[in-house]
Motif scaffolding. Structure first.
Motif, PDB file in Angstrom:
ATOM      1  N   SER A 245     -39.782 -68.509  40.582  1.00 14.11           N
ATOM      2  CA  SER A 245     -40.466 -68.538  39.291  1.00 14.11           C
ATOM      3  C   SER A 245     -41.678 -67.619  39.354  1.00 14.11           C
ATOM      4  O   SER A 245     -42.197 -67.330  40.435  1.00 14.11           O
ATOM      5  CB  SER A 245     -40.922 -69.960  38.945  1.00 14.11           C
ATOM      6  N   MET A 246     -42.126 -67.183  38.184  1.00 13.48           N
ATOM      7  CA  MET A 246     -43.313 -66.318  38.140  1.00 13.48           C
ATOM      8  C   MET A 246     -44.524 -67.051  38.708  1.00 13.48           C
ATOM      9  O   MET A 246     -45.270 -66.493  39.507  1.00 13.48           O
ATOM     10  CB  MET A 246     -43.595 -65.852  36.709  1.00 13.48           C
ATOM     11  N   VAL A 247     -44.720 -68.300  38.304  1.00 11.23           N
ATOM     12  CA  VAL A 247     -45.845 -69.088  38.806  1.00 11.23           C
ATOM     13  C   VAL A 247     -45.723 -69.278  40.312  1.00 11.23           C
ATOM     14  O   VAL A 247     -46.687 -69.106  41.057  1.00 11.23           O
ATOM     15  CB  VAL A 247     -45.927 -70.458  38.080  1.00 11.23           C
ATOM     16  N   GLY A 248     -44.531 -69.619  40.777  1.00 17.47           N
ATOM     17  CA  GLY A 248     -44.309 -69.821  42.207  1.00 17.47           C
ATOM     18  C   GLY A 248     -44.554 -68.563  43.020  1.00 17.47           C
ATOM     19  O   GLY A 248     -45.091 -68.625  44.127  1.00 17.47           O
TER      20      GLY A 248
ATOM     21  N   HIS B 187     -38.407 -59.096  32.544  1.00 18.11           N
ATOM     22  CA  HIS B 187     -37.475 -59.242  31.427  1.00 18.11           C
ATOM     23  C   HIS B 187     -36.337 -60.126  31.915  1.00 18.11           C
ATOM     24  O   HIS B 187     -35.362 -59.650  32.484  1.00 18.11           O
ATOM     25  CB  HIS B 187     -36.960 -57.867  30.973  1.00 18.11           C
ATOM     26  N   PHE B 188     -36.504 -61.428  31.723  1.00 23.10           N
ATOM     27  CA  PHE B 188     -35.560 -62.407  32.268  1.00 23.10           C
ATOM     28  C   PHE B 188     -34.461 -62.716  31.256  1.00 23.10           C
ATOM     29  O   PHE B 188     -34.750 -63.113  30.129  1.00 23.10           O
ATOM     30  CB  PHE B 188     -36.287 -63.707  32.626  1.00 23.10           C
ATOM     31  N   ARG B 189     -33.211 -62.552  31.655  1.00 25.22           N
ATOM     32  CA  ARG B 189     -32.104 -62.884  30.757  1.00 25.22           C
ATOM     33  C   ARG B 189     -31.885 -64.391  30.665  1.00 25.22           C
ATOM     34  O   ARG B 189     -31.208 -64.877  29.769  1.00 25.22           O
ATOM     35  CB  ARG B 189     -30.839 -62.153  31.179  1.00 25.22           C
ATOM     36  N   CYS B 190     -32.471 -65.126  31.624  1.00 28.68           N
ATOM     37  CA  CYS B 190     -32.457 -66.580  31.586  1.00 28.68           C
ATOM     38  C   CYS B 190     -33.796 -67.076  32.135  1.00 28.68           C
ATOM     39  O   CYS B 190     -34.549 -66.306  32.720  1.00 28.68           O
ATOM     40  CB  CYS B 190     -31.291 -67.158  32.378  1.00 28.68           C
ATOM     41  N   ALA B 191     -34.083 -68.337  31.937  1.00 28.67           N
ATOM     42  CA  ALA B 191     -35.365 -68.885  32.369  1.00 28.67           C
ATOM     43  C   ALA B 191     -35.447 -68.986  33.882  1.00 28.67           C
ATOM     44  O   ALA B 191     -34.435 -69.183  34.567  1.00 28.67           O
ATOM     45  CB  ALA B 191     -35.568 -70.272  31.750  1.00 28.67           C
ATOM     46  N   ASP B 192     -36.673 -68.851  34.402  1.00 30.27           N
ATOM     47  CA  ASP B 192     -36.889 -69.031  35.832  1.00 30.27           C
ATOM     48  C   ASP B 192     -36.932 -70.528  36.154  1.00 30.27           C
ATOM     49  O   ASP B 192     -36.701 -71.372  35.271  1.00 30.27           O
ATOM     50  CB  ASP B 192     -38.138 -68.273  36.315  1.00 30.27           C
ATOM     51  N   GLU B 193     -37.230 -70.858  37.390  1.00 29.15           N
ATOM     52  CA  GLU B 193     -37.217 -72.239  37.858  1.00 29.15           C
ATOM     53  C   GLU B 193     -38.172 -73.151  37.090  1.00 29.15           C
ATOM     54  O   GLU B 193     -37.964 -74.353  37.022  1.00 29.15           O
ATOM     55  CB  GLU B 193     -37.564 -72.253  39.351  1.00 29.15           C
ATOM     56  N   ARG B 194     -39.204 -72.576  36.504  1.00 26.31           N
ATOM     57  CA  ARG B 194     -40.180 -73.373  35.741  1.00 26.31           C
ATOM     58  C   ARG B 194     -40.006 -73.218  34.230  1.00 26.31           C
ATOM     59  O   ARG B 194     -40.863 -73.620  33.458  1.00 26.31           O
ATOM     60  CB  ARG B 194     -41.598 -73.001  36.147  1.00 26.31           C
ATOM     61  N   GLY B 195     -38.915 -72.602  33.819  1.00 23.82           N
ATOM     62  CA  GLY B 195     -38.609 -72.499  32.400  1.00 23.82           C
ATOM     63  C   GLY B 195     -39.204 -71.300  31.687  1.00 23.82           C
ATOM     64  O   GLY B 195     -39.058 -71.168  30.474  1.00 23.82           O
ATOM     65  N   GLU B 196     -39.838 -70.397  32.400  1.00 20.10           N
ATOM     66  CA  GLU B 196     -40.415 -69.203  31.762  1.00 20.10           C
ATOM     67  C   GLU B 196     -39.338 -68.139  31.586  1.00 20.10           C
ATOM     68  O   GLU B 196     -38.495 -67.936  32.466  1.00 20.10           O
ATOM     69  CB  GLU B 196     -41.570 -68.652  32.598  1.00 20.10           C
ATOM     70  N   ARG B 197     -39.391 -67.458  30.451  1.00 27.39           N
ATOM     71  CA  ARG B 197     -38.430 -66.393  30.159  1.00 27.39           C
ATOM     72  C   ARG B 197     -39.118 -65.240  29.431  1.00 27.39           C
ATOM     73  O   ARG B 197     -38.959 -65.058  28.230  1.00 27.39           O
ATOM     74  CB  ARG B 197     -37.276 -66.937  29.327  1.00 27.39           C
ATOM     75  N   PRO B 198     -39.894 -64.440  30.187  1.00 31.83           N
ATOM     76  CA  PRO B 198     -40.594 -63.319  29.546  1.00 31.83           C
ATOM     77  C   PRO B 198     -39.607 -62.243  29.091  1.00 31.83           C
ATOM     78  O   PRO B 198     -38.533 -62.093  29.664  1.00 31.83           O
ATOM     79  CB  PRO B 198     -41.501 -62.796  30.652  1.00 31.83           C
TER      80      PRO B 198
ATOM     81  N   VAL C 217     -36.539 -62.499  38.632  1.00 27.89           N
ATOM     82  CA  VAL C 217     -37.565 -62.902  39.583  1.00 27.89           C
ATOM     83  C   VAL C 217     -37.595 -61.979  40.807  1.00 27.89           C
ATOM     84  O   VAL C 217     -38.666 -61.727  41.361  1.00 27.89           O
ATOM     85  CB  VAL C 217     -37.414 -64.385  39.983  1.00 27.89           C
ATOM     86  N   CYS C 218     -36.467 -61.443  41.222  1.00 30.09           N
ATOM     87  CA  CYS C 218     -36.459 -60.535  42.375  1.00 30.09           C
ATOM     88  C   CYS C 218     -37.384 -59.342  42.126  1.00 30.09           C
ATOM     89  O   CYS C 218     -38.207 -58.996  42.971  1.00 30.09           O
ATOM     90  CB  CYS C 218     -35.040 -60.058  42.680  1.00 30.09           C
TER      91      CYS C 218
END
Length: 190
Positions: free
Chosen positions: A10-13, A60-71, A118-119
């Protein structure tokens, strides 16, 4: 030594994990640029072990990250300018790739597009702070076996540590800390 990092997806992580790692290195009396920051990410559907040469200032996330963020087309580092801006690794990927190919890892390749999930976020964030960062996309185990990937990662760590950046070393105290999978960097090196 090379000190691989295991971060939350996740971005926060990523932000928290990189900050905690930097603090731990500094607490041992060293600067973060004394280490090579090696990041791994699974790229489903691939059969190659991909050494990523650059990252983009574009979350540019096509799906949400582990914490639900989808920039969507969000700058990772605003001061770096537009989302098309790239940062490249200082690691000599040509030499590294040639060394790994010579060791029999024919699946290894250099690529220049870590995606925008996230990568890429991990890699760009790391490159923005540390010139000695490397991101490796690994396939799922059904494409390249666990044993082959483990041998590859061992060879990768050895090649970076011994061949490419002999003057950049991770403090011995950090090299003995667990990676999170029951192994330490020193064990991976052996």
């Amino acid at each position: 030594r090379v000190f691989p990092c295991i971060l939350e997806t996740s971005m926060v992580g990523v932000r928290q994990g990189l900050e905690e790692l930097e603090e731990r290195v500094r607490a041992k009396g060293h600067e973060p640029d004394e280490c090579v920051w090696v990041h791994l990410g699974v790229h489903a559907g691939q059969e190659r072990l991909r050494l990523e040469s650059q990252a983009f200032n574009d979350a540019h996330f096509r799906c949400a990250d582990e914490r639900g963020e989808r920039p969507q087309h969000q700058q990772i580092v605003a001061a770096d300018g537009p989302t098309g801006h790239t940062r490249s690794t200082s690691v000599d990927l040509e030499t590294l790739c040639d060394d790994l190919l010579a060791q029999g890892f024919e699946q290894v390749a250099i690529t220049d597009d870590p995606g925008r999930f996230v990568c890429n976020y991990v890699y760009y964030s790391s490159l923005a702070k540390h010139q000695h960062a490397l991101f490796v996309h690994i396939p799922q185990f059904d494409a390249v076996s666990f044993d082959t990937q483990f041998a590859f990662l061992s060879a990768l760590v050895h090649s970076v540590d011994e061949c490419l950046l002999p003057n950049i070393t991770c403090p011995d105290e950090l090299a003995a800390e667990p990676l999170g999978m029951g192994f330490t960097p020193a064990q991976v090196n052996n």
